[in-house]
Design an enzyme around this catalytic site. Structure first.
Site, PDB file in Angstrom:
ATOM      1  N   ASP A  72       0.812  -1.215   0.000  1.00 26.82           N
ATOM      2  CA  ASP A  72       0.000   0.000   0.000  1.00 26.82           C
ATOM      3  C   ASP A  72       0.846   1.268   0.000  1.00 26.82           C
ATOM      4  O   ASP A  72       2.069   1.219   0.184  1.00 26.82           O
ATOM      5  CB  ASP A  72      -0.947  -0.002   1.217  1.00 26.82           C
ATOM      6  CG  ASP A  72      -0.265  -0.463   2.506  1.00 26.82           C
ATOM      7  OD1 ASP A  72       0.973  -0.296   2.627  1.00 26.82           O
ATOM      8  OD2 ASP A  72      -0.944  -1.007   3.378  1.00 26.82           O
ATOM      9  N   ASN A 141      -7.205  -3.253  14.632  1.00 30.18           N
ATOM     10  CA  ASN A 141      -8.610  -3.462  14.257  1.00 30.18           C
ATOM     11  C   ASN A 141      -8.766  -4.627  13.273  1.00 30.18           C
ATOM     12  O   ASN A 141      -9.824  -4.804  12.694  1.00 30.18           O
ATOM     13  CB  ASN A 141      -9.191  -2.172  13.655  1.00 30.18           C
ATOM     14  CG  ASN A 141      -8.487  -1.776  12.353  1.00 30.18           C
ATOM     15  OD1 ASN A 141      -7.583  -2.454  11.900  1.00 30.18           O
ATOM     16  ND2 ASN A 141      -8.920  -0.670  11.769  1.00 30.18           N
ATOM     17  N   HIS A 143      -7.075  -5.043  10.435  1.00 27.48           N
ATOM     18  CA  HIS A 143      -6.835  -4.775   9.012  1.00 27.48           C
ATOM     19  C   HIS A 143      -5.575  -5.494   8.526  1.00 27.48           C
ATOM     20  O   HIS A 143      -4.658  -5.772   9.302  1.00 27.48           O
ATOM     21  CB  HIS A 143      -6.799  -3.267   8.702  1.00 27.48           C
ATOM     22  CG  HIS A 143      -5.585  -2.525   9.129  1.00 27.48           C
ATOM     23  ND1 HIS A 143      -5.562  -1.161   9.298  1.00 27.48           N
ATOM     24  CD2 HIS A 143      -4.316  -2.928   9.417  1.00 27.48           C
ATOM     25  CE1 HIS A 143      -4.364  -0.773   9.644  1.00 27.48           C
ATOM     26  NE2 HIS A 143      -3.587  -1.818   9.727  1.00 27.48           N
ATOM     27  N   GLU A 148      -9.574  -2.121   5.781  1.00 29.41           N
ATOM     28  CA  GLU A 148     -10.166  -1.862   7.082  1.00 29.41           C
ATOM     29  C   GLU A 148     -11.397  -2.755   7.285  1.00 29.41           C
ATOM     30  O   GLU A 148     -11.911  -3.338   6.314  1.00 29.41           O
ATOM     31  CB  GLU A 148     -10.554  -0.377   7.177  1.00 29.41           C
ATOM     32  CG  GLU A 148      -9.406   0.593   6.929  1.00 29.41           C
ATOM     33  CD  GLU A 148      -8.405   0.680   8.084  1.00 29.41           C
ATOM     34  OE1 GLU A 148      -8.320  -0.252   8.904  1.00 29.41           O
ATOM     35  OE2 GLU A 148      -7.677   1.689   8.153  1.00 29.41           O
TER      36      GLU A 148
END
Ligand code: PGA
Length: 250
Positions: A72, A141, A143, A148
């Site tokens: 990314d 979280n 991801h 996400e």
């Protein structure tokens, strides 16, 4: 049965991940097979890259025939921006390990049309055949990459909005939280699952819940890392803290 290795310290876990990558590169060279590494940024892989650089410097490893694809990049940051993932990779691995720019690919975040760039990057990764080994971290979280919670399990490379928790976690690299980009281009979950093999490195107590949910809970888009259960060659490399909420039968 999930493949999980638990180490006493974060450094030992990272060393194990580095060995797995080194052995993969050496095996590809030995068998004259293409080697395409999927790479991750963030705090967790830093000691992995330190080990790889050390081995290159001592002539125990070479990246001459290795192609790399990063997961990314932030939308809006040029490749030479100090907080861009291009710069992170140059500083922590590429320059030191002799990985040339022509063999190292990341999405470009500063283009006029990030959606088009995402499509270009997806084609680049897919046409190459996907990473032969992907190194992954995991967010608090759940991801993976910047996929996400709520990301479709079959998603491809695209522009995504970063979750508040991710912006807060990554603000440590910026002078002020307001400077953290709100969007990124990330390989999708489906793109990541194209990798021939996957190593997930997670260290520290803050990751324990995300790791336990990824391994022990049902596969669900609300916890993107749970999608790794759909892949047959995933190895989790953890320190004791990150493994602390796993049931004893894992
Ligand atoms: P970290 O990030 O290594 O900085 O904790 C991991 C991730 O968010 O995937």
């Amino acid at each position: 049965m999930v493949d999980v290795s638990v180490h006493d310290s974060a450094d030992q876990a990272a060393h194990d991940a580095a060995i797995a990558i080194r052995d993969h590169v050496l095996t590809c060279v030995d068998h004259k097979q293409p080697c395409r590494l999927g790479l991750a940024t963030g705090g967790t892989p830093l000691p992995v890259y330190r080990d790889l650089v050390r081995w290159v410097r001592s002539d125990r490893l070479r990246f001459d025939d290795v192609t790399t694809f990063n997961l990314d990049e932030y939308v809006g940051l040029a490749p030479d921006h100090p907080q861009s993932y291009h710069e992170y990779m140059r500083q922590n691995l590429f320059d030191e390990a002799g990985i040339r720019g022509c063999n190292a690919f990341l999405p470009i975040g500063s283009v006029v049309d990030p959606n088009q760039e995402a499509r270009r990057y997806e084609s680049l990764v897919v046409d190459a055949g996907g990473p032969t080994m992907q190194l992954l971290g995991i967010g608090r979280n759940g991801h993976i990459g910047f996929n996400e919670p709520g990301s479709p399990l079959d998603s491809i490379t695209r522009v995504v909005d970063l979750a508040d928790d991710t912006i807060a976690a990554n603000s440590r690299y910026f002078q002020d939280i307001s400077e953290v980009p709100r969007q990124a281009i990330t390989m999708g979950i489906g793109t990541i699952l194209r990798s021939h093999s996957i190593i997930v490195l997670a260290t520290g107590l803050a990751k324990a819940d995300a790791v336990a949910r990824a391994i022990q809970d049902p596969v669900d888009a609300s916890h993107p890392a749970s999608a790794l259960q759909l892949h047959s060659r995933v190895r989790w490399i953890l320190d004791r803290e990150a493994a602390s909420l796993l049931h004893s039968d894992q």
